[in-house]
Design an enzyme around this catalytic site. Structure first.
Site, PDB file in Angstrom:
ATOM      1  N   CYS A   1       0.868  -1.189   0.000  1.00 36.07           N
ATOM      2  CA  CYS A   1       0.000   0.000   0.000  1.00 36.07           C
ATOM      3  C   CYS A   1       0.899   1.231   0.000  1.00 36.07           C
ATOM      4  CB  CYS A   1      -0.999  -0.030   1.153  1.00 36.07           C
ATOM      5  SG  CYS A   1      -0.282   0.034   2.807  1.00 36.07           S
TER       6      CYS A   1
ATOM      7  N   ASN B   1       2.151   1.489   4.428  1.00 35.69           N
ATOM      8  CA  ASN B   1       2.405   0.217   5.137  1.00 35.69           C
ATOM      9  C   ASN B   1       2.078   0.320   6.622  1.00 35.69           C
ATOM     10  OD1 ASN B   1       5.228  -2.056   5.780  1.00 35.69           O
ATOM     11  ND2 ASN B   1       3.131  -2.584   5.269  1.00 35.69           N
TER      12      ASN B   1
ATOM     13  N   CYS C   1      -1.625   0.888   7.377  1.00 34.67           N
ATOM     14  CA  CYS C   1      -3.076   0.610   7.465  1.00 34.67           C
ATOM     15  C   CYS C   1      -3.453  -0.627   6.661  1.00 34.67           C
ATOM     16  CB  CYS C   1      -3.898   1.810   6.998  1.00 34.67           C
ATOM     17  SG  CYS C   1      -3.677   3.296   8.009  1.00 34.67           S
ATOM     18  N   ARG C   2      -3.540  -0.500   5.331  1.00 35.18           N
ATOM     19  CA  ARG C   2      -4.124  -1.571   4.517  1.00 35.18           C
ATOM     20  C   ARG C   2      -3.225  -2.789   4.356  1.00 35.18           C
ATOM     21  NH1 ARG C   2      -5.133   2.263  -0.397  1.00 35.18           N
ATOM     22  NH2 ARG C   2      -3.190   3.030   0.530  1.00 35.18           N
ATOM     23  N   SER C   3      -1.951  -2.595   3.967  1.00 38.58           N
ATOM     24  CA  SER C   3      -1.148  -3.796   3.678  1.00 38.58           C
ATOM     25  C   SER C   3      -0.777  -4.583   4.938  1.00 38.58           C
ATOM     26  CB  SER C   3       0.077  -3.475   2.806  1.00 38.58           C
ATOM     27  OG  SER C   3       0.970  -2.589   3.432  1.00 38.58           O
TER      28      SER C   3
ATOM     29  N   ASP D   1      -8.142   4.225   0.914  1.00 35.06           N
ATOM     30  CA  ASP D   1      -7.221   4.433   2.025  1.00 35.06           C
ATOM     31  C   ASP D   1      -7.968   4.861   3.289  1.00 35.06           C
ATOM     32  OD1 ASP D   1      -5.099   5.035   3.627  1.00 35.06           O
ATOM     33  OD2 ASP D   1      -3.935   5.895   1.980  1.00 35.06           O
TER      34      ASP D   1
HETATM   35  P1  4NP Z   1      -1.864   2.889   4.076  1.00 36.54           P
HETATM   36  O1  4NP Z   1      -2.438   4.282   4.612  1.00 36.54           O
HETATM   37  O2  4NP Z   1      -1.302   3.158   2.693  1.00 36.54           O
HETATM   38  O3  4NP Z   1      -3.085   2.003   3.992  1.00 36.54           O
HETATM   39  O4  4NP Z   1      -0.845   2.420   5.063  1.00 36.54           O
HETATM   40  C1  4NP Z   1      -1.643   5.443   4.675  1.00 36.54           C
HETATM   41  C2  4NP Z   1      -0.900   5.717   5.795  1.00 36.54           C
HETATM   42  C3  4NP Z   1      -0.148   6.868   5.873  1.00 36.54           C
HETATM   43  C4  4NP Z   1      -0.153   7.759   4.814  1.00 36.54           C
HETATM   44  C5  4NP Z   1      -0.888   7.478   3.690  1.00 36.54           C
HETATM   45  C6  4NP Z   1      -1.629   6.323   3.620  1.00 36.54           C
HETATM   46  N1  4NP Z   1       0.589   8.951   4.887  1.00 36.54           N
HETATM   47  O5  4NP Z   1       0.480   9.784   3.964  1.00 36.54           O
HETATM   48  O6  4NP Z   1       1.375   9.150   5.835  1.00 36.54           O
END
Ligand code: 4NP
Length: 148
Positions: free
Chosen positions: A8, A11, A13-15, A121
């Site tokens: 993702c 790294n 939340c989703r992955s 997201d």
């Molecule tokens: P993820 O979510 O891609 O599902 O882990 C996010 C976590 C942090 C950020 C973006 C997406 N960020 O911009 O810091």
């Protein structure tokens, strides 16, 4: 043994959710897999998953607390058999990073097409339960495909 890498953006939340869910469900199904996750970005490297993601997963019996974020590397494209991304932005970013001959990244919702293309997201939407619904369905679709 089949090696699966989830990707993702951050790294956190989703992955990592997909890593924890697939690992638990594959084990329950008696399917031996190597499962890992990473982000296209490195802003959160070394951090545990986002607390709301850990809590939502815990309510369904998945423990994400030991996981730590890392950024994708070129070596990942030869180390893993399946590189499964969460949305079309991840797909474009991962394709840009893929060395020649490496594993082609693929949308994870390919394995649960009723949900569409993108696992949105939750960093922005706050919908951690919706993410879990999609990830559980896609994990079961992937397990069914790999078990054939
Ligand atoms: P993820 O979510 O891609 O599902 O882990 C996010 C976590 C942090 C950020 C973006 C997406 N960020 O911009 O810091």
């Amino acid at each position: 043994m089949t090696r699966i890498l989830f990707v993702c953006l951050g790294n956190i939340c989703r992955s990592p959710t997909a890593e924890g869910v697939l690992r638990a469900r594959a084990q329950k199904a008696g399917l031996k897999l190597v499962v890992d996750s990473c982000g296209t970005g490195g802003w959160h490297a070394g951090e545990p998953p986002h607390p709301p993601a850990v809590q939502a997963a815990k309510r369904r019996g998945y423990d994400l607390s030991p996981l730590r974020a890392r950024q994708i590397t070129p070596a990942d494209f030869t180390a893993f058999d399946h590189i499964l991304v969460m949305d079309r932005r991840n797909l474009a970013d991962a394709r840009d990073m893929k060395p020649k001959g490496g594993t082609e990244p693929q949308l994870f919702l390919h394995y649960a097409p009723a949900f569409g293309l993108d696992i949105a997201d939750p960093w922005y939407s706050g919908d951690f339960d919706g993410v879990l619904d999609m990830i559980e369905a896609a994990s079961d679709g992937l397990i069914a495909t790999l078990s054939r």
